[in-house]
Design an enzyme around this catalytic site. Structure first.
Site, short mmCIF file in Angstrom:
data_model
loop_
_atom_site.label_atom_id
_atom_site.label_comp_id
_atom_site.label_asym_id
_atom_site.label_seq_id
_atom_site.Cartn_x
_atom_site.Cartn_y
_atom_site.Cartn_z
N PRO A 168 0.67 -8.67 -1.32
CA PRO A 168 1.52 -9.80 -0.92
C PRO A 168 2.96 -9.34 -0.80
O PRO A 168 3.35 -8.31 -1.35
CB PRO A 168 1.37 -10.77 -2.09
CG PRO A 168 1.13 -9.88 -3.27
CD PRO A 168 0.34 -8.70 -2.74
N GLU A 169 3.75 -10.11 -0.10
CA GLU A 169 5.19 -9.89 -0.08
C GLU A 169 5.79 -10.70 -1.23
O GLU A 169 5.22 -11.71 -1.67
CB GLU A 169 5.77 -10.36 1.25
CG GLU A 169 5.16 -9.69 2.47
CD GLU A 169 5.70 -8.29 2.72
OE1 GLU A 169 6.73 -7.94 2.14
OE2 GLU A 169 5.07 -7.55 3.49
N LYS A 219 6.49 -8.83 -7.45
CA LYS A 219 5.21 -9.39 -7.01
C LYS A 219 4.36 -9.85 -8.19
O LYS A 219 3.17 -10.11 -8.03
CB LYS A 219 4.45 -8.34 -6.20
CG LYS A 219 5.21 -7.88 -4.96
CD LYS A 219 4.36 -6.93 -4.17
CE LYS A 219 5.16 -6.30 -3.06
NZ LYS A 219 4.33 -5.36 -2.28
N ARG A 261 -0.40 1.76 4.48
CA ARG A 261 -0.12 3.06 5.10
C ARG A 261 0.34 2.89 6.54
O ARG A 261 0.95 3.77 7.11
CB ARG A 261 -1.37 3.95 5.04
CG ARG A 261 -1.77 4.29 3.62
CD ARG A 261 -3.15 4.93 3.58
NE ARG A 261 -3.16 6.25 4.18
CZ ARG A 261 -2.94 7.37 3.51
NH1 ARG A 261 -2.69 7.32 2.23
NH2 ARG A 261 -2.98 8.55 4.09
#
Ligand SMILES: [Zn+2]
Length: 287
Positions: free
Chosen positions: A2-3, A51, A269
Site C-alpha cells: 500500500p501507499e 505504512k 520492482r
C-alpha cells in the site's frame, strides 16, 4: 504494497469508528494471540506510522495493573491486507477465512482481513515494531533534512530503491516513487549521488500524498494550485505509473517500464519513466 496515504485513510476511518469505544470482544485469528481477549479494553486512538497501523488501547482500570494497562495492536497491510468497518453484526464483504482480527464494540465492528503483520505489544514498546522507520511523510514529526540525510548515506543506491526503503523515510510505495521521480525529471535508477534536487523530489512525494488524503480516486496529476485534476473521468490519473507505451503527458514520448533490482516486493520492482524527461545521468567526465 500500500501507499502511505491508504494507511493514513484506514487509520482515520478506524479512529472515527473506534476511538473512545470499549471493546465488547476481540478475536485474534493468529496462533500467537489466539487466546488474547481484550473485551473491556477501550480504544484510545488509531494512528498510522508510515505504512504501519497502531491501535492504542487502555485496559479496564479495575482489572489491569497500571504498568501494563496500555497495549497496541500493530498491523501492516502488506500486499492484500485491509481493515473494514461494519455496523454491529454487519455482513462482511470479504471471505471469513481471511479475517485475522475482529474487534466488536457497541457502535461498530472492525475486521482486519489478510493482514501481513498482526501483533499486540505494550504501547511502551512500540519502538520495537516501528522504531526502525525513517521520518513519516504524513506524520506530525516529519523531518525533511533527516530523510535526506538517511538517503544520502548510501550514495550508490538507485534513488528509486532508496525512496522505498522505509528506514529512510516512511510512507512511499511504488506509485509515489515513480511519480515523484517523473515530476523531478530524475530517472528512478539514477544513483542517489547524482540527484542534486533531492529535497524537491521528496517534497513532490509528500505533496502528492497529501493531495490524496481525501476520498476519491488516487491521482498525481495536480494543477498549479495543488488541486487534483487527474480525478476527472477520461483523464489519466498518473503521469507515468502503469502507463507503459502511452505518450508522456509532457513530451509525448512513449512511457517505458523497467525493472529495478533490490526493491522490496516483486510488484515494486517495476519502474515507469519517460526516457526523455527523465534521462539516465551521463557518466561524469572524471570517472
Ligand atoms: Zn516526457
Amino acid at each position: 504494497m500500500p501507499e502511505g496515504d491508504s494507511v493514513w485513510r484506514a487509520a482515520a476511518q478506524l479512529h472515527a469508528a473506534l476511538a473512545g469505544q470499549q471493546l465488547l470482544s476481540s478475536d485474534f485469528r493468529v496462533p500467537r494471540f489466539a487466546t488474547l481477549q481484550l473485551g473491556g479494553w477501550t480504544v484510545n486512538e488509531v494512528v498510522a506510522r508510515g505504512k504501519h497501523l497502531l491501535m492504542r488501547l487502555q485496559g479496564p482500570a479495575d482489572r489491569t495493573p497500571a504498568e501494563q494497562d496500555r497495549l497496541t495492536i500493530h498491523s501492516h497491510l502488506k500486499m492484500e491486507g485491509t481493515w473494514q468497518v461494519y455496523p454491529p453484526g454487519g455482513r462482511w464483504r470479504k471471505p471469513g477465512f481471511t479475517a485475522r482480527c475482529v474487534l466488536r464494540t457497541a457502535a461498530a465492528d472492525a475486521v482486519g482481513f489478510s493482514l501481513g503483520i498482526l501483533e499486540v505489544v505494550r504501547t511502551a514498546d512500540e519502538d520495537s515494531v516501528v522504531g526502525h522507520l525513517g521520518p513519516d511523510l504524513l506524520g506530525s514529526d516529519w523531518d525533511l533534512a533527516e530523510a535526506e540525510l538517511r538517503i544520502r548515506a548510501a550514495p550508490d543506491v538507485p534513488i528509486g530503491v532508496a525512496l522505498l526503503d522505509q528506514r529512510n523515510l516512511a510512507g512511499i510505495g511504488n506509485i509515489y516513487r515513480c511519480e515523484a521521480c517523473f515530476l523531478s525529471g530524475v530517472h528512478p535508477a539514477a544513483p542517489v549521488s547524482t540527484v542534486a534536487e533531492l529535497p524537491a523530489l521528496i517534497t513532490h512525494a509528500k505533496v502528492l500524498m497529501e493531495a490524496n488524503l481525501s476520498p476519491g480516486r488516487r491521482t498525481t496529476v495536480l494543477n498549479a494550485r495543488g488541486v487534483p485534476v487527474g480525478r476527472t473521468p477520461g483523464r489519466p490519473g498518473y503521469w507515468v505509473y502503469r502507463r507503459e507505451h502511452q505518450p508522456c503527458l509532457r513530451c509525448g514520448t512513449p512511457v517505458r517500464r523497467g525493472v529495478l533490482a533490490n526493491g522490496a516486493g516483486s510488484e515494486e520492482r517495476d519502474i515507469y519513466y519517460c526516457p526523455v524527461c527523465q534521462p539516465f545521468p551521463a557518466a561524469s567526465a572524471d570517472s
